[in-house]
Scaffold this motif. Structure first.
Motif, PDB file in Angstrom:
ATOM      1  N   ALA A   1      54.329  52.215  18.489  1.00 26.21           N
ATOM      2  CA  ALA A   1      55.247  52.399  19.613  1.00 26.21           C
ATOM      3  C   ALA A   1      54.573  52.061  20.941  1.00 26.21           C
ATOM      4  N   ALA A   2      53.344  52.515  21.103  1.00 25.46           N
ATOM      5  CA  ALA A   2      52.622  52.225  22.337  1.00 25.46           C
ATOM      6  C   ALA A   2      52.421  50.728  22.524  1.00 25.46           C
ATOM      7  N   LYS A   3      52.169  50.012  21.433  1.00 34.93           N
ATOM      8  CA  LYS A   3      52.021  48.553  21.511  1.00 34.93           C
ATOM      9  C   LYS A   3      53.308  47.891  21.984  1.00 34.93           C
TER      10      LYS A   3
ATOM     11  N   LEU B   1      65.237  58.112  26.326  1.00 35.12           N
ATOM     12  CA  LEU B   1      65.571  58.163  24.908  1.00 35.12           C
ATOM     13  C   LEU B   1      64.364  58.617  24.093  1.00 35.12           C
ATOM     14  N   LEU B   2      64.655  59.285  22.977  1.00 38.47           N
ATOM     15  CA  LEU B   2      63.626  59.601  21.984  1.00 38.47           C
ATOM     16  C   LEU B   2      64.083  59.039  20.652  1.00 38.47           C
ATOM     17  N   PHE B   3      63.305  58.125  20.096  1.00 38.67           N
ATOM     18  CA  PHE B   3      63.585  57.567  18.785  1.00 38.67           C
ATOM     19  C   PHE B   3      62.822  58.388  17.740  1.00 38.67           C
ATOM     20  N   VAL B   4      63.550  58.927  16.772  1.00 39.64           N
ATOM     21  CA  VAL B   4      62.952  59.775  15.747  1.00 39.64           C
ATOM     22  C   VAL B   4      62.695  58.930  14.501  1.00 39.64           C
ATOM     23  N   LEU B   5      61.442  58.891  14.073  1.00 38.70           N
ATOM     24  CA  LEU B   5      61.053  58.145  12.883  1.00 38.70           C
ATOM     25  C   LEU B   5      60.727  59.126  11.766  1.00 38.70           C
ATOM     26  N   GLY B   6      61.442  59.015  10.640  1.00 38.87           N
ATOM     27  CA  GLY B   6      61.252  59.948   9.542  1.00 38.87           C
ATOM     28  C   GLY B   6      62.033  61.237   9.778  1.00 38.87           C
TER      29      GLY B   6
ATOM     30  N   LEU C   1      69.521  47.059  27.089  1.00 35.80           N
ATOM     31  CA  LEU C   1      69.076  48.306  27.704  1.00 35.80           C
ATOM     32  C   LEU C   1      67.562  48.289  27.905  1.00 35.80           C
ATOM     33  N   ALA C   2      67.124  48.885  28.999  1.00 32.47           N
ATOM     34  CA  ALA C   2      65.692  48.965  29.296  1.00 32.47           C
ATOM     35  C   ALA C   2      65.354  50.378  29.767  1.00 32.47           C
TER      36      ALA C   2
ATOM     37  N   LEU D   1      64.504  49.077  18.487  1.00 24.93           N
ATOM     38  CA  LEU D   1      64.190  48.056  19.492  1.00 24.93           C
ATOM     39  C   LEU D   1      65.208  46.920  19.439  1.00 24.93           C
ATOM     40  N   ASP D   2      65.633  46.550  18.249  1.00 27.33           N
ATOM     41  CA  ASP D   2      66.681  45.536  18.125  1.00 27.33           C
ATOM     42  C   ASP D   2      67.978  46.020  18.768  1.00 27.33           C
TER      43      ASP D   2
END
Length: 255
Positions: A215-217, A165-170, A195-196, A187-188
């Motif tokens: 995101a890395a955190k 998956l790619l989550f697009v922010l903005g 899902l993982a 994430l929620d």
């Protein structure tokens, strides 16, 4: 199935030109040189957009095949992912054909774009890609896209650890700059569905660095580059894509 790179560079996108930044790569030789510089800076993957002779967005299976072969030869060890982005030009049948016939093992695709065709056709496309060993990274612009993916994707593919998956922010618009906590809804959503997946984030504007560090955190991977932002966290314009890769690499390292 091929896993997502930890730090993928998206150096040009479909819409930008050298008027947006003189170091934005347009031709294949420029993309190869950028890929080489970004790999040296710490990127282990490239999100590939091609342009036609006039600099316009190009989805062409033959051109992709040649480009992937050239990049694989010139930048060994760098994962190459092609885009199927429509940009208002291409329709789902052409997008599917390019994904299946380009020879690429990694493909980026928007579920909302592909679902302009009937659901059973899109579902069959995802199954065909899985059978051919083509890793589709599903682009989700919001959680509604996630719900659509849950509806369309066969359960074995949805629940697979190979799901990408790619989550697009903005967004591209100036008033839709990203915020690191835009990720929280995604994430929620993952948690609500149990899902993982193998997931990554891209983020627009000056907050790209902060968003990718966040995101890395959270255990995600990152996509950085001029497609989404050409400025550093302090607002200064980056020298080139490798400069952005270095900045994000260092920010994640020192988080």
């Amino acid at each position: 199935m091929t896993r997502l790179p930890n730090l993928m560079v998206a150096p040009n996108g479909a819409r930008l030109t050298k008027a947006d930044h003189p170091a934005l790569p347009m031709t294949l030789p420029e993309i190869v040189a950028t890929a080489r510089d970004c790999q040296a800076a710490g990127a282990d993957g490239l999100h590939l957009h091609l342009r036609d002779a006039d600099g316009g967005h190009l989805l062409d299976a033959g051109a992709y095949r040649e480009a992937v072969q050239e990049l694989t030869a010139q930048v060994p060890g760098m994962a190459i992912q092609i885009t199927t982005e429509a940009v208002g030009i291409y329709e789902p049948p052409h997008q599917r054909q390019v994904a299946l016939e380009s020879g690429a093992s990694m493909v980026s695709a928007s579920v909302r774009e592909l679902c302009r065709d009937p659901e059973d056709i899109t579902r069959a496309f995802y199954e065909d890609c899985a059978a051919k060993g083509i890793a589709i990274q599903h682009i989700l612009y919001d959680c509604a896209d996630g719900e659509l993916l849950c509806k369309i994707l066969p359960s074995d593919l949805l629940r697979s650890p190979d799901l990408q998956l790619l989550f697009v922010l903005g967004r591209y618009a100036a008033d839709q700059n990203s915020n690191p906590h835009d990720l929280d809804d995604f994430l929620d959503w993952l948690g609500a569905h149990g899902l993982a997946p193998d997931w990554a984030v891209c983020a627009f504007g000056q907050n790209e660095t902060a968003s990718l560090v966040y995101a890395a955190k959270q255990g995600g991977k990152c996509r950085v580059g001029f497609e989404n932002s050409r400025v550093h966290a302090d607002g200064h314009t980056a020298r080139d894509n490798a400069d952005r890769v270095c900045a994000v690499r260092d920010a994640i390292k020192h988080q």
